[in-house]
Design an enzyme around this catalytic site. Sequence first.
Site, short mmCIF file in Angstrom:
data_model
loop_
_atom_site.label_atom_id
_atom_site.label_comp_id
_atom_site.label_asym_id
_atom_site.label_seq_id
_atom_site.Cartn_x
_atom_site.Cartn_y
_atom_site.Cartn_z
N GLU A 104 0.84 -1.20 0.00
CA GLU A 104 0.00 0.00 0.00
C GLU A 104 0.87 1.24 0.00
O GLU A 104 1.96 1.25 0.57
CB GLU A 104 -0.89 0.01 1.26
CG GLU A 104 -1.95 -1.08 1.19
CD GLU A 104 -2.84 -1.11 2.43
OE1 GLU A 104 -4.03 -1.41 2.28
OE2 GLU A 104 -2.36 -0.87 3.55
N CYS A 117 3.41 8.68 0.97
CA CYS A 117 4.07 7.76 1.88
C CYS A 117 4.26 6.43 1.16
O CYS A 117 3.28 5.78 0.80
CB CYS A 117 3.18 7.61 3.12
SG CYS A 117 3.81 6.45 4.32
N CYS A 124 6.99 -6.62 6.85
CA CYS A 124 8.19 -6.12 7.51
C CYS A 124 8.77 -7.25 8.35
O CYS A 124 8.03 -7.96 9.01
CB CYS A 124 7.83 -4.93 8.40
SG CYS A 124 9.28 -4.12 9.14
N CYS A 128 7.59 -4.69 15.53
CA CYS A 128 7.26 -3.68 16.54
C CYS A 128 5.84 -3.98 17.01
O CYS A 128 4.93 -4.16 16.18
CB CYS A 128 7.37 -2.29 15.95
SG CYS A 128 9.03 -1.96 15.28
N CYS A 131 2.60 -2.09 15.74
CA CYS A 131 2.48 -1.82 14.30
C CYS A 131 1.80 -2.97 13.57
O CYS A 131 2.21 -4.12 13.69
CB CYS A 131 3.87 -1.58 13.72
SG CYS A 131 3.87 -1.39 11.92
N HIS A 235 10.21 6.06 20.06
CA HIS A 235 9.08 5.46 20.79
C HIS A 235 9.31 5.08 22.25
O HIS A 235 8.35 4.78 22.96
CB HIS A 235 8.52 4.23 20.06
CG HIS A 235 8.17 4.48 18.63
ND1 HIS A 235 7.54 5.62 18.19
CD2 HIS A 235 8.37 3.73 17.52
CE1 HIS A 235 7.36 5.57 16.89
NE2 HIS A 235 7.87 4.43 16.45
N CYS A 350 -0.56 6.01 10.05
CA CYS A 350 0.72 5.38 10.41
C CYS A 350 0.49 4.06 11.11
O CYS A 350 -0.27 3.97 12.05
CB CYS A 350 1.49 6.23 11.41
SG CYS A 350 1.91 7.83 10.88
N1 SAH Z 1 9.63 0.91 9.29
C1 SAH Z 1 9.90 2.29 9.36
C2 SAH Z 1 8.94 3.13 8.57
C3 SAH Z 1 7.49 2.79 8.57
S1 SAH Z 1 6.55 3.09 9.98
C4 SAH Z 1 9.92 2.74 10.79
O1 SAH Z 1 9.55 1.99 11.65
O2 SAH Z 1 10.36 3.87 11.02
C5 SAH Z 1 6.20 4.84 10.09
C6 SAH Z 1 5.98 5.32 11.53
O3 SAH Z 1 4.69 4.90 12.06
C7 SAH Z 1 7.01 4.75 12.47
O4 SAH Z 1 7.47 5.74 13.37
C8 SAH Z 1 6.22 3.70 13.19
O5 SAH Z 1 6.82 3.35 14.39
C9 SAH Z 1 4.90 4.37 13.36
N2 SAH Z 1 3.80 3.46 13.70
C10 SAH Z 1 3.74 2.12 13.52
N3 SAH Z 1 2.55 1.63 13.96
C11 SAH Z 1 1.86 2.68 14.44
C12 SAH Z 1 0.54 2.83 14.98
N4 SAH Z 1 -0.26 1.79 15.11
N5 SAH Z 1 0.13 4.06 15.35
C13 SAH Z 1 0.95 5.13 15.16
N6 SAH Z 1 2.19 5.06 14.63
C14 SAH Z 1 2.64 3.85 14.27
FE1 SF4 Z 2 8.39 -2.55 10.56
FE2 SF4 Z 2 6.22 -1.43 11.60
FE3 SF4 Z 2 8.43 -1.65 13.06
FE4 SF4 Z 2 8.37 0.11 11.03
S1 SF4 Z 2 7.12 0.19 12.88
S2 SF4 Z 2 10.02 -1.34 11.55
S3 SF4 Z 2 7.06 -1.06 9.57
S4 SF4 Z 2 7.18 -3.35 12.27
#
Ligand code: SAH
Ligand code: SF4
Length: 365
Positions: A104, A117, A124, A128, A131, A235, A350
């Site tokens: 996406e 974006c 991935c 995390c 996420c 975070h 995000c």
């Molecule tokens: N993988 C990369 C880029 C994609 S995520 C990274 O982790 O930086 C883009 C941002 O959204 C990151 O800061 C991620 O931690 C945050 N993110 C992930 N899940 C989220 C959620 N459920 N609510 C808000 N932000 C989130």
């Molecule tokens: Fe991967 Fe989501 Fe962690 Fe970014 S925030 S590194 S997309 S698992």
Amino acid sequence: MPVATDGSGTRPALLGRTPEQLEEIIAGIDGDAKRARMRGRQLFHWIHFRGATDFEAMSTLPKATRAALSENWSVGRPEIVAEQRSQDGTRKWLLRFADGQEVESVFIPEEDRGALCISTQVGCTLTCTFCHTGTMPLVRNLGPAEILAQIMVARDSLGEWPTGGDDRLFTNIVVMGMGEPLFNYDNLATALRLAMDEEGLNLSRRRITVSTSGVVPKIEQCGRDLGVGLAISLHAVRDELRDELVPINRKWNIEALLDACRRYPTRRPITFEYVMLKGVNDSDADARELVRLLEGIPAKVNLIPFNPWPGTIFECSSNNRIRAFAAIVEATGYASPVRTPRGRDILAACGQLKTASERARRRAA
Ligand code: SAH
Ligand code: SF4
């Protein structure tokens, strides 16, 4: 079923190739090495500057060359499985590549700019815990053409070929979609270099930001090679908690990550992303520790209200808590904007990206 308009899937894509590589292809077709250089550049221009998807329209190339190209090559548009529009103007595309894998990408219009974006991986490899993308079982890297294709599709959809200038809706790229960009560094670098090429999309490095969860050895290289803006998914301010939330922290901890930030070779402030999780990382003490950690780094803190997804154990901090946290950070001189969630109604915010077919497969299982 929607299909790619340019035969992608059956023929290799020209997108993602440098002008020099296009030159070789043309030389192979025309057998005319002398003109190949000029024609390679013309082909690059048609694809990257004009957004042409039909070889027939490439009128500066000889007819026979066009015919040979269309027989053996595709420009490189993926299949658009779905395009959704949020009430707030955010658009999300679900794209399917030749092997059936999907990603996406999301376009977020704002008053004075518009950011696309983009994703760098299907799923991935990192997990995390807050996420949604991190829960996808299928993972592969996207190739340069697949990364660039997301930009092309957005331009197509916004109708912004080839007009340049300041009235464009789509001005910025944020590499913050699915996947960890610095785990797919080489393909990302190829794609971004092509996107910055003056003969093509000509996007400025100042309008590109790459977000990483902290692949320390690649951070410096990214700054040196590409000079793009950097965003760090921090975070948490203590290793114990960050180990849980952002598991890559077990490999490269907060200290190692911030050292890499201190060495980042561009003068642009680094954005630190901080997702607000109720009762987990959102106390006054966390905010104070955050500013202590950032001392000496030109930085901006981006507070991201947690975007929920089905099945998550986390909740978003209250508005009052987010405001109190932001006030502590701002009192020390760091800008600390709270990111307005965009496109939540179409699961485009995000951390919410996870392909629809993936969701459907899970429902069926
Ligand atoms: N993988 C990369 C880029 C994609 S995520 C990274 O982790 O930086 C883009 C941002 O959204 C990151 O800061 C991620 O931690 C945050 N993110 C992930 N899940 C989220 C959620 N459920 N609510 C808000 N932000 C989130
Ligand atoms: Fe991967 Fe989501 Fe962690 Fe970014 S925030 S590194 S997309 S698992």
